[in-house]
Design a protein around this motif. Structure first.
Motif, PDB file in Angstrom:
ATOM      1  N   ALA A 116     -13.835  -7.339  -5.153  1.00  0.00           N
ATOM      2  CA  ALA A 116     -13.203  -7.608  -3.858  1.00  0.00           C
ATOM      3  C   ALA A 116     -13.491  -6.468  -2.876  1.00  0.00           C
ATOM      4  CB  ALA A 116     -11.700  -7.791  -4.036  1.00  0.00           C
ATOM      5  N   ARG A 117     -13.477  -5.246  -3.373  1.00  0.00           N
ATOM      6  CA  ARG A 117     -13.783  -4.097  -2.514  1.00  0.00           C
ATOM      7  C   ARG A 117     -15.247  -4.149  -2.075  1.00  0.00           C
ATOM      8  NH1 ARG A 117     -16.010   0.623  -2.966  1.00  0.00           N
ATOM      9  NH2 ARG A 117     -16.266   0.524  -5.203  1.00  0.00           N
ATOM     10  N   LEU A 118     -16.142  -4.542  -2.997  1.00  0.00           N
ATOM     11  CA  LEU A 118     -17.560  -4.667  -2.644  1.00  0.00           C
ATOM     12  C   LEU A 118     -17.770  -5.739  -1.588  1.00  0.00           C
ATOM     13  CD1 LEU A 118     -19.290  -4.328  -6.115  1.00  0.00           C
ATOM     14  CD2 LEU A 118     -19.250  -2.674  -4.256  1.00  0.00           C
ATOM     15  N   GLN A 119     -17.077  -6.852  -1.740  1.00  0.00           N
ATOM     16  CA  GLN A 119     -17.171  -7.902  -0.721  1.00  0.00           C
ATOM     17  C   GLN A 119     -16.666  -7.372   0.612  1.00  0.00           C
ATOM     18  OE1 GLN A 119     -15.039 -11.095  -2.649  1.00  0.00           O
ATOM     19  NE2 GLN A 119     -16.949 -12.087  -3.281  1.00  0.00           N
ATOM     20  N   GLY A 120     -15.612  -6.573   0.563  1.00  0.00           N
ATOM     21  CA  GLY A 120     -15.086  -5.964   1.784  1.00  0.00           C
ATOM     22  C   GLY A 120     -16.091  -5.015   2.430  1.00  0.00           C
ATOM     23  N   LEU A 121     -16.922  -4.364   1.623  1.00  0.00           N
ATOM     24  CA  LEU A 121     -17.957  -3.495   2.174  1.00  0.00           C
ATOM     25  C   LEU A 121     -19.072  -4.293   2.854  1.00  0.00           C
ATOM     26  CD1 LEU A 121     -18.517  -0.823  -0.625  1.00  0.00           C
ATOM     27  CD2 LEU A 121     -17.866  -0.368   1.727  1.00  0.00           C
ATOM     28  N   LEU A 122     -19.409  -5.435   2.261  1.00  0.00           N
ATOM     29  CA  LEU A 122     -20.562  -6.191   2.750  1.00  0.00           C
ATOM     30  C   LEU A 122     -20.238  -7.178   3.859  1.00  0.00           C
ATOM     31  CD1 LEU A 122     -22.321  -6.819  -0.649  1.00  0.00           C
ATOM     32  CD2 LEU A 122     -23.080  -5.311   1.182  1.00  0.00           C
ATOM     33  N   GLU A 123     -19.060  -7.735   3.854  1.00  0.00           N
ATOM     34  CA  GLU A 123     -18.735  -8.776   4.829  1.00  0.00           C
ATOM     35  C   GLU A 123     -18.854  -8.313   6.280  1.00  0.00           C
ATOM     36  OE1 GLU A 123     -15.045 -10.314   3.325  1.00  0.00           O
ATOM     37  OE2 GLU A 123     -16.105 -11.732   2.019  1.00  0.00           O
ATOM     38  N   PRO A 124     -18.499  -7.053   6.616  1.00  0.00           N
ATOM     39  CA  PRO A 124     -18.703  -6.631   8.013  1.00  0.00           C
ATOM     40  C   PRO A 124     -20.180  -6.670   8.438  1.00  0.00           C
ATOM     41  CG  PRO A 124     -17.200  -5.125   6.931  1.00  0.00           C
ATOM     42  CD  PRO A 124     -17.724  -6.048   5.874  1.00  0.00           C
ATOM     43  N   LEU A 125     -21.088  -6.521   7.486  1.00  0.00           N
ATOM     44  CA  LEU A 125     -22.514  -6.587   7.819  1.00  0.00           C
ATOM     45  C   LEU A 125     -22.928  -8.005   8.207  1.00  0.00           C
ATOM     46  CD1 LEU A 125     -24.045  -4.383   4.987  1.00  0.00           C
ATOM     47  CD2 LEU A 125     -23.652  -3.732   7.369  1.00  0.00           C
ATOM     48  N   LEU A 126     -22.195  -8.994   7.699  1.00  0.00           N
ATOM     49  CA  LEU A 126     -22.545 -10.386   7.932  1.00  0.00           C
ATOM     50  C   LEU A 126     -21.659 -11.059   8.977  1.00  0.00           C
ATOM     51  CD1 LEU A 126     -23.130 -11.351   4.203  1.00  0.00           C
ATOM     52  CD2 LEU A 126     -24.813 -10.617   5.883  1.00  0.00           C
ATOM     53  N   ALA A 127     -20.716 -10.311   9.521  1.00  0.00           N
ATOM     54  CA  ALA A 127     -19.800 -10.880  10.510  1.00  0.00           C
ATOM     55  C   ALA A 127     -20.565 -11.293  11.767  1.00  0.00           C
ATOM     56  CB  ALA A 127     -18.732  -9.856  10.873  1.00  0.00           C
ATOM     57  N   LYS A 128     -20.086 -12.354  12.392  1.00  0.00           N
ATOM     58  CA  LYS A 128     -20.748 -12.847  13.610  1.00  0.00           C
ATOM     59  C   LYS A 128     -20.623 -11.839  14.742  1.00  0.00           C
ATOM     60  CE  LYS A 128     -20.434 -17.698  12.518  1.00  0.00           C
ATOM     61  NZ  LYS A 128     -20.004 -19.010  12.893  1.00  0.00           N
ATOM     62  N   ASN A 129     -19.485 -11.211  14.841  1.00  0.00           N
ATOM     63  CA  ASN A 129     -19.264 -10.202  15.875  1.00  0.00           C
ATOM     64  C   ASN A 129     -19.302  -8.825  15.229  1.00  0.00           C
ATOM     65  OD1 ASN A 129     -18.877 -12.183  17.813  1.00  0.00           O
ATOM     66  ND2 ASN A 129     -16.684 -12.292  17.427  1.00  0.00           N
ATOM     67  N   GLY A 130     -20.270  -8.039  15.611  1.00  0.00           N
ATOM     68  CA  GLY A 130     -20.350  -6.674  15.101  1.00  0.00           C
ATOM     69  C   GLY A 130     -21.170  -6.536  13.833  1.00  0.00           C
ATOM     70  N   GLY A 131     -21.640  -7.611  13.263  1.00  0.00           N
ATOM     71  CA  GLY A 131     -22.460  -7.546  12.054  1.00  0.00           C
ATOM     72  C   GLY A 131     -23.927  -7.371  12.398  1.00  0.00           C
ATOM     73  N   LEU A 132     -24.727  -7.440  11.390  1.00  0.00           N
ATOM     74  CA  LEU A 132     -26.171  -7.337  11.601  1.00  0.00           C
ATOM     75  C   LEU A 132     -26.692  -8.603  12.269  1.00  0.00           C
ATOM     76  CD1 LEU A 132     -27.194  -5.911   8.108  1.00  0.00           C
ATOM     77  CD2 LEU A 132     -26.949  -4.643  10.245  1.00  0.00           C
ATOM     78  N   ALA A 133     -27.669  -8.435  13.111  1.00  0.00           N
ATOM     79  CA  ALA A 133     -28.287  -9.592  13.764  1.00  0.00           C
ATOM     80  C   ALA A 133     -28.972 -10.458  12.710  1.00  0.00           C
ATOM     81  CB  ALA A 133     -29.305  -9.114  14.800  1.00  0.00           C
ATOM     82  N   ALA A 134     -29.135 -11.719  13.019  1.00  0.00           N
ATOM     83  CA  ALA A 134     -29.734 -12.658  12.060  1.00  0.00           C
ATOM     84  C   ALA A 134     -31.145 -12.239  11.659  1.00  0.00           C
ATOM     85  CB  ALA A 134     -29.748 -14.062  12.651  1.00  0.00           C
ATOM     86  N   ASN A 135     -31.868 -11.548  12.532  1.00  0.00           N
ATOM     87  CA  ASN A 135     -33.233 -11.143  12.215  1.00  0.00           C
ATOM     88  C   ASN A 135     -33.327  -9.694  11.732  1.00  0.00           C
ATOM     89  OD1 ASN A 135     -32.670  -9.909  14.629  1.00  0.00           O
ATOM     90  ND2 ASN A 135     -34.578 -10.509  15.626  1.00  0.00           N
ATOM     91  N   HIS A 136     -32.198  -9.042  11.509  1.00  0.00           N
ATOM     92  CA  HIS A 136     -32.203  -7.663  11.011  1.00  0.00           C
ATOM     93  C   HIS A 136     -32.723  -7.653   9.576  1.00  0.00           C
ATOM     94  CE1 HIS A 136     -30.833  -3.710   9.739  1.00  0.00           C
ATOM     95  NE2 HIS A 136     -30.696  -3.414  11.030  1.00  0.00           N
ATOM     96  N   PRO A 137     -33.577  -6.711   9.224  1.00  0.00           N
ATOM     97  CA  PRO A 137     -34.170  -6.700   7.889  1.00  0.00           C
ATOM     98  C   PRO A 137     -33.165  -6.531   6.748  1.00  0.00           C
ATOM     99  CG  PRO A 137     -35.194  -5.024   9.296  1.00  0.00           C
ATOM    100  CD  PRO A 137     -34.124  -5.671  10.088  1.00  0.00           C
TER     101      PRO A 137
END
Length: 188
Positions: A116-137
């Motif tokens: 759950a903590r790992l998911q918490g680390l990764l989910e901000p990277l995939l968030a629509k607002n503030g996450g990585l862009a869809a084309n980010h490597p």
């Protein structure tokens, strides 16, 4: 005396004469200009400069190389890299530091933290607002890592269900055994 006369009549042997040597030759060095046509080739083109990737791609590539190297390392090396990644993430919460920390946490398994903590680390990277862009490597890497964590969570949950079912069966067998022992005691 005839002998003498014979001797006198003899002719002298032919002695070869040394050949007459020509007069010594005088040598003189004469320089003659020689013209040679040479095709002039163009100098080779300069070596191409290395391709400069955008910073996000450069960081992503470096992280992927680091991740590949970490998978083959010893447990002690992995633990050291995990601690360094944790410190780097705590100092600066960049997407690369977040990804490195999550990756090494996942490699160490449950000992490094729960899923759950790992998911918490990764989910901000995939968030629509503030996450990585869809084309980010790094986005596909984050997607794959999150999918692996979700699969591991599902497997742990399934194993826990099987363990619970086995425990219930074991408890039922113990209850039956206890009943049989109680009946046996009452008969005696």
């Amino acid at each position: 005396m005839t002998i003498v006369a014979l001797a006198g009549c003899a002719t002298a042997p032919d002695i070869p004469l040394l050949p007459k040597s020509p007069p010594p030759a005088v040598t003189q060095t004469v320089y003659v200009p020689v013209y040679v046509e040479v095709e002039k080739q163009a100098p080779p083109p300069p070596a191409p400069e290395p391709v400069k990737l955008p910073d996000d791609q450069e960081q992503s590539l470096a992280l992927l190389v680091e991740m590949a190297r970490a998978t083959g390392g010893s447990a002690d090396d992995l633990r050291k890299e995990y601690n360094a990644a944790q410190n780097a993430f705590n100092k600066e919460r960049t997407p690369v530091n977040r990804m490195r920390y999550a990756w090494l946490s996942a490699l160490l398994g449950p000992g490094a933290g729960d899923d759950a903590r790992l998911q918490g680390l990764l989910e901000p990277l995939l968030a629509k607002n503030g996450g990585l862009a869809a084309n980010h490597p790094l986005r596909p890497v984050a997607d794959v890592l999150l999918a692996q964590i979700a699969e591991r969570t599902r497997q742990v949950r399934d194993e826990q269900k099987r363990a619970d079912a086995l425990q219930q069966k074991l408890d039922a067998l113990k209850a039956i055994e206890k009943q049989l022992l109680d009946r046996e005691r009452r008969r005696n």
